[in-house]
Scaffold this active site. Structure first.
Site, PDB file in Angstrom:
ATOM      1  N   LYS A  92      -3.776  20.700 -28.117  1.00 42.14           N
ATOM      2  CA  LYS A  92      -3.441  20.951 -26.711  1.00 42.14           C
ATOM      3  C   LYS A  92      -4.487  21.809 -25.984  1.00 42.14           C
ATOM      4  O   LYS A  92      -4.782  21.564 -24.819  1.00 42.14           O
ATOM      5  CB  LYS A  92      -2.073  21.641 -26.612  1.00 42.14           C
ATOM      6  CG  LYS A  92      -0.906  20.752 -27.020  1.00 42.14           C
ATOM      7  CD  LYS A  92       0.396  21.488 -26.787  1.00 42.14           C
ATOM      8  CE  LYS A  92       1.580  20.716 -27.300  1.00 42.14           C
ATOM      9  NZ  LYS A  92       2.853  21.367 -27.016  1.00 42.14           N
ATOM     10  N   ASP A 128       5.404  20.749 -20.657  1.00 41.32           N
ATOM     11  CA  ASP A 128       6.313  21.591 -21.457  1.00 41.32           C
ATOM     12  C   ASP A 128       7.135  22.535 -20.573  1.00 41.32           C
ATOM     13  O   ASP A 128       8.323  22.757 -20.833  1.00 41.32           O
ATOM     14  CB  ASP A 128       5.523  22.421 -22.484  1.00 41.32           C
ATOM     15  CG  ASP A 128       5.091  21.596 -23.686  1.00 41.32           C
ATOM     16  OD1 ASP A 128       5.727  20.565 -23.971  1.00 41.32           O
ATOM     17  OD2 ASP A 128       4.106  21.981 -24.354  1.00 41.32           O
ATOM     18  N   GLY A 155       1.967  31.694 -27.547  1.00 40.89           N
ATOM     19  CA  GLY A 155       1.037  30.589 -27.781  1.00 40.89           C
ATOM     20  C   GLY A 155       1.225  29.547 -26.687  1.00 40.89           C
ATOM     21  O   GLY A 155       1.706  29.853 -25.588  1.00 40.89           O
ATOM     22  N   GLY A 156       0.873  28.292 -26.983  1.00 44.65           N
ATOM     23  CA  GLY A 156       0.949  27.243 -25.962  1.00 44.65           C
ATOM     24  C   GLY A 156       2.342  27.090 -25.375  1.00 44.65           C
ATOM     25  O   GLY A 156       2.511  27.093 -24.146  1.00 44.65           O
ATOM     26  N   TYR A 258      13.330  22.380 -33.306  1.00 44.88           N
ATOM     27  CA  TYR A 258      14.541  21.566 -33.372  1.00 44.88           C
ATOM     28  C   TYR A 258      14.755  21.037 -34.780  1.00 44.88           C
ATOM     29  O   TYR A 258      13.825  20.920 -35.562  1.00 44.88           O
ATOM     30  CB  TYR A 258      14.510  20.418 -32.360  1.00 44.88           C
ATOM     31  CG  TYR A 258      13.234  19.624 -32.342  1.00 44.88           C
ATOM     32  CD1 TYR A 258      12.265  19.913 -31.410  1.00 44.88           C
ATOM     33  CD2 TYR A 258      13.004  18.611 -33.255  1.00 44.88           C
ATOM     34  CE1 TYR A 258      11.076  19.207 -31.387  1.00 44.88           C
ATOM     35  CE2 TYR A 258      11.822  17.897 -33.239  1.00 44.88           C
ATOM     36  CZ  TYR A 258      10.867  18.205 -32.297  1.00 44.88           C
ATOM     37  OH  TYR A 258       9.696  17.509 -32.291  1.00 44.88           O
TER      38      TYR A 258
HETATM   39  P1  NDP Z   1       0.850  28.097 -31.032  1.00 46.49           P
HETATM   40  O1  NDP Z   1       0.162  28.007 -32.350  1.00 46.49           O
HETATM   41  O2  NDP Z   1       0.068  27.930 -29.778  1.00 46.49           O
HETATM   42  O3  NDP Z   1       1.569  29.564 -30.921  1.00 46.49           O
HETATM   43  C1  NDP Z   1       2.357  30.051 -31.962  1.00 46.49           C
HETATM   44  C2  NDP Z   1       3.073  31.324 -31.499  1.00 46.49           C
HETATM   45  O4  NDP Z   1       3.985  31.685 -32.526  1.00 46.49           O
HETATM   46  C3  NDP Z   1       2.152  32.516 -31.287  1.00 46.49           C
HETATM   47  O5  NDP Z   1       2.687  33.323 -30.285  1.00 46.49           O
HETATM   48  C4  NDP Z   1       2.220  33.227 -32.654  1.00 46.49           C
HETATM   49  O6  NDP Z   1       2.000  34.624 -32.568  1.00 46.49           O
HETATM   50  C5  NDP Z   1       3.660  32.990 -33.021  1.00 46.49           C
HETATM   51  N1  NDP Z   1       3.864  33.008 -34.450  1.00 46.49           N
HETATM   52  C6  NDP Z   1       3.397  32.116 -35.367  1.00 46.49           C
HETATM   53  N2  NDP Z   1       3.807  32.450 -36.600  1.00 46.49           N
HETATM   54  C7  NDP Z   1       4.528  33.604 -36.463  1.00 46.49           C
HETATM   55  C8  NDP Z   1       5.210  34.449 -37.380  1.00 46.49           C
HETATM   56  N3  NDP Z   1       5.211  34.183 -38.699  1.00 46.49           N
HETATM   57  N4  NDP Z   1       5.859  35.541 -36.903  1.00 46.49           N
HETATM   58  C9  NDP Z   1       5.857  35.809 -35.571  1.00 46.49           C
HETATM   59  N5  NDP Z   1       5.221  35.046 -34.652  1.00 46.49           N
HETATM   60  C10 NDP Z   1       4.566  33.960 -35.105  1.00 46.49           C
HETATM   61  O7  NDP Z   1       2.054  27.072 -31.113  1.00 46.49           O
HETATM   62  P2  NDP Z   1       2.855  26.411 -29.874  1.00 46.49           P
HETATM   63  O8  NDP Z   1       3.177  27.503 -28.912  1.00 46.49           O
HETATM   64  O9  NDP Z   1       2.143  25.210 -29.385  1.00 46.49           O
HETATM   65  O10 NDP Z   1       4.181  25.893 -30.600  1.00 46.49           O
HETATM   66  C11 NDP Z   1       5.180  26.795 -31.045  1.00 46.49           C
HETATM   67  C12 NDP Z   1       6.373  25.982 -31.511  1.00 46.49           C
HETATM   68  O11 NDP Z   1       6.967  25.337 -30.403  1.00 46.49           O
HETATM   69  C13 NDP Z   1       6.033  24.870 -32.512  1.00 46.49           C
HETATM   70  O12 NDP Z   1       6.994  24.870 -33.533  1.00 46.49           O
HETATM   71  C14 NDP Z   1       6.136  23.606 -31.681  1.00 46.49           C
HETATM   72  O13 NDP Z   1       6.509  22.489 -32.471  1.00 46.49           O
HETATM   73  C15 NDP Z   1       7.258  23.996 -30.719  1.00 46.49           C
HETATM   74  N6  NDP Z   1       7.249  23.199 -29.478  1.00 46.49           N
HETATM   75  C16 NDP Z   1       8.397  22.524 -29.158  1.00 46.49           C
HETATM   76  C17 NDP Z   1       8.443  21.783 -27.994  1.00 46.49           C
HETATM   77  C18 NDP Z   1       9.684  21.050 -27.651  1.00 46.49           C
HETATM   78  O14 NDP Z   1       9.628  20.156 -26.799  1.00 46.49           O
HETATM   79  N7  NDP Z   1      10.830  21.382 -28.218  1.00 46.49           N
HETATM   80  C19 NDP Z   1       7.288  21.693 -27.072  1.00 46.49           C
HETATM   81  C20 NDP Z   1       6.153  22.494 -27.497  1.00 46.49           C
HETATM   82  C21 NDP Z   1       6.145  23.203 -28.672  1.00 46.49           C
HETATM   83  P3  NDP Z   1       0.514  35.294 -32.650  1.00 46.49           P
HETATM   84  O15 NDP Z   1      -0.075  35.123 -31.283  1.00 46.49           O
HETATM   85  O16 NDP Z   1       0.779  36.717 -32.983  1.00 46.49           O
HETATM   86  O17 NDP Z   1      -0.222  34.526 -33.705  1.00 46.49           O
END
Ligand code: NDP
Length: 311
Positions: A92, A128, A155-156, A258
């Site tokens: 993305k 999103d 994140g995204g 989900y």
């Molecule tokens: P990114 O990799 O861009 O961001 C991940 C985020 O999660 C960051 O803020 C990261 O924190 C945090 N994170 C990751 N691991 C941990 C952990 N162990 N403990 C605490 N925080 C953690 O991912 P996305 O934002 O793109 O996606 C996140 C989730 O959202 C995914 O599971 C994706 O499948 C889901 N999603 C669902 C959608 C839907 O339509 N239902 C649409 C888009 C996404 P840090 O910055 O500190 O690393």
């Protein structure tokens, strides 16, 4: 015409010899999702149900594309009469630099999840945020502007949800992230949208908060909607991103993660605490419906798409 279904997954090599590969199926694959991994994606079920219902003579496929293959895959899609694409993890952010035009929300979020191919040009969108807003309305019958919202993750997905909430001028917005600096950067970016006066008592209208139990316990008292925008809960062995003891009955809880057959750990914890809760299937539905609207400039058959997701 007899339908010959698209393969489960295509690769960059398939795109390289597309006229031969595409001839295997009917109607042709002219849409798809690019990701790595991508095999789990529910987007083909969602979009193919809509295409079929609307008598569009095309199919939507899955493309397993590695990060170093994305640029070439997009160049091929540009020339191969694709109508549009979705992008999932990890493409993305990288896609922002590879499209010809970025629509305002995608630019602001710094991530593209939908591409429309028009006259050989790649137009990048992010659906999103709008998908999230529509999901919250359908799950809880409320609008973002009336809510005090706490988002876990920057994140995204977190940025798209935070941006949408700020544009809706929500009552209050708190960003919690493991890497606090990222949450602070996001808050600084959103400040102009939430600068207006609000009487909120002892709490700020917009703030970044560290991921620790004391800070979270205090914030939950001043929150209506908690959103998990991290992948925590995706793995079957994950614990809930917040324990039931931190949650409260007055909350609405939305998990972007989900799980089709069971509750996500956060949804289970929220219900245990007496809160209303929903998982991310509704956001998936609505972001996909918005992508369909962009590609075809017509309303998406939402009920058909909803049924396809629950099948
Ligand atoms: P990114 O990799 O861009 O961001 C991940 C985020 O999660 C960051 O803020 C990261 O924190 C945090 N994170 C990751 N691991 C941990 C952990 N162990 N403990 C605490 N925080 C953690 O991912 P996305 O934002 O793109 O996606 C996140 C989730 O959202 C995914 O599971 C994706 O499948 C889901 N999603 C669902 C959608 C839907 O339509 N239902 C649409 C888009 C996404 P840090 O910055 O500190 O690393």
């Amino acid at each position: 015409m007899k339908t010959r279904k698209a393969r489960e997954v295509y690769t960059l090599a398939d795109l390289g010899e597309w006229p031969r590969v595409a001839a295997e199926v009917s109607p042709p694959v002219r849409l798809g999702v690019l990701g790595d991994p991508v095999a789990h994606s529910l987007s083909p079920a969602l979009q193919n149900a809509a295409l079929n219902h609307c008598h569009m003579q095309m199919q939507y496929g899955r493309f397993s594309i590695r990060p170093n293959e994305l640029a070439e895959a997009l160049e091929l899609a540009r020339t191969l009469e694709f109508v549009g694409l979705n992008l999932t993890v990890p493409h993305k952010v990288a896609a922002c630099a590879l499209v010809d035009e970025l629509e305002a929300e995608a630019r602001e979020i710094g991530a593209v999840n939908t591409i429309a191919v028009r006259a050989g040009r790649l137009l990048g969108y992010n659906t999103d945020g709008i998908g999230f807003a529509r999901a919250i309305r359908s799950e809880f019958s409320v609008d973002l502007r009336d809510l005090r919202i706490l988002i876990l993750g920057a994140g995204g997905a977190g940025r798209a949800i935070a941006g949408q909430s700020a544009r809706a001028h929500c009552e209050r917005l708190v960003i919690v992230n493991r890497d606090l600096e990222k949450a602070r950067e996001l808050v600084a970016q959103l400040q102009p949208a939430l600068a207006g006066p609000r009487v909120l008592g002892p709490v700020a209208r917009l703030e970044a908060v560290p991921w620790d139990e004391r800070a979270l316990r205090f914030q939950i008292d001043h929150t209506d909607l908690v959103v998990n925008a991290t992948p925590l809960g995706l793995n079957p062995h994950d614990l809930s991103v917040l324990p039931a003891t931190l949650l409260q009955p007055h909350l609405m809880v939305y998990d972007v993660v989900y799980a089709r057959q069971q509750r996500t750990p956060l949804v289970a914890a929220a219900r245990e605490a007496g809160a209303r809760a929903a998982d991310g299937l509704s956001m998936l539905l609505h972001q996909g419906a918005r992508a369909f609207e962009i590609w075809f400039e017509r309303e998406a058959p939402l009920d058909i798409m909803r049924v396809a997701l629950s099948a």
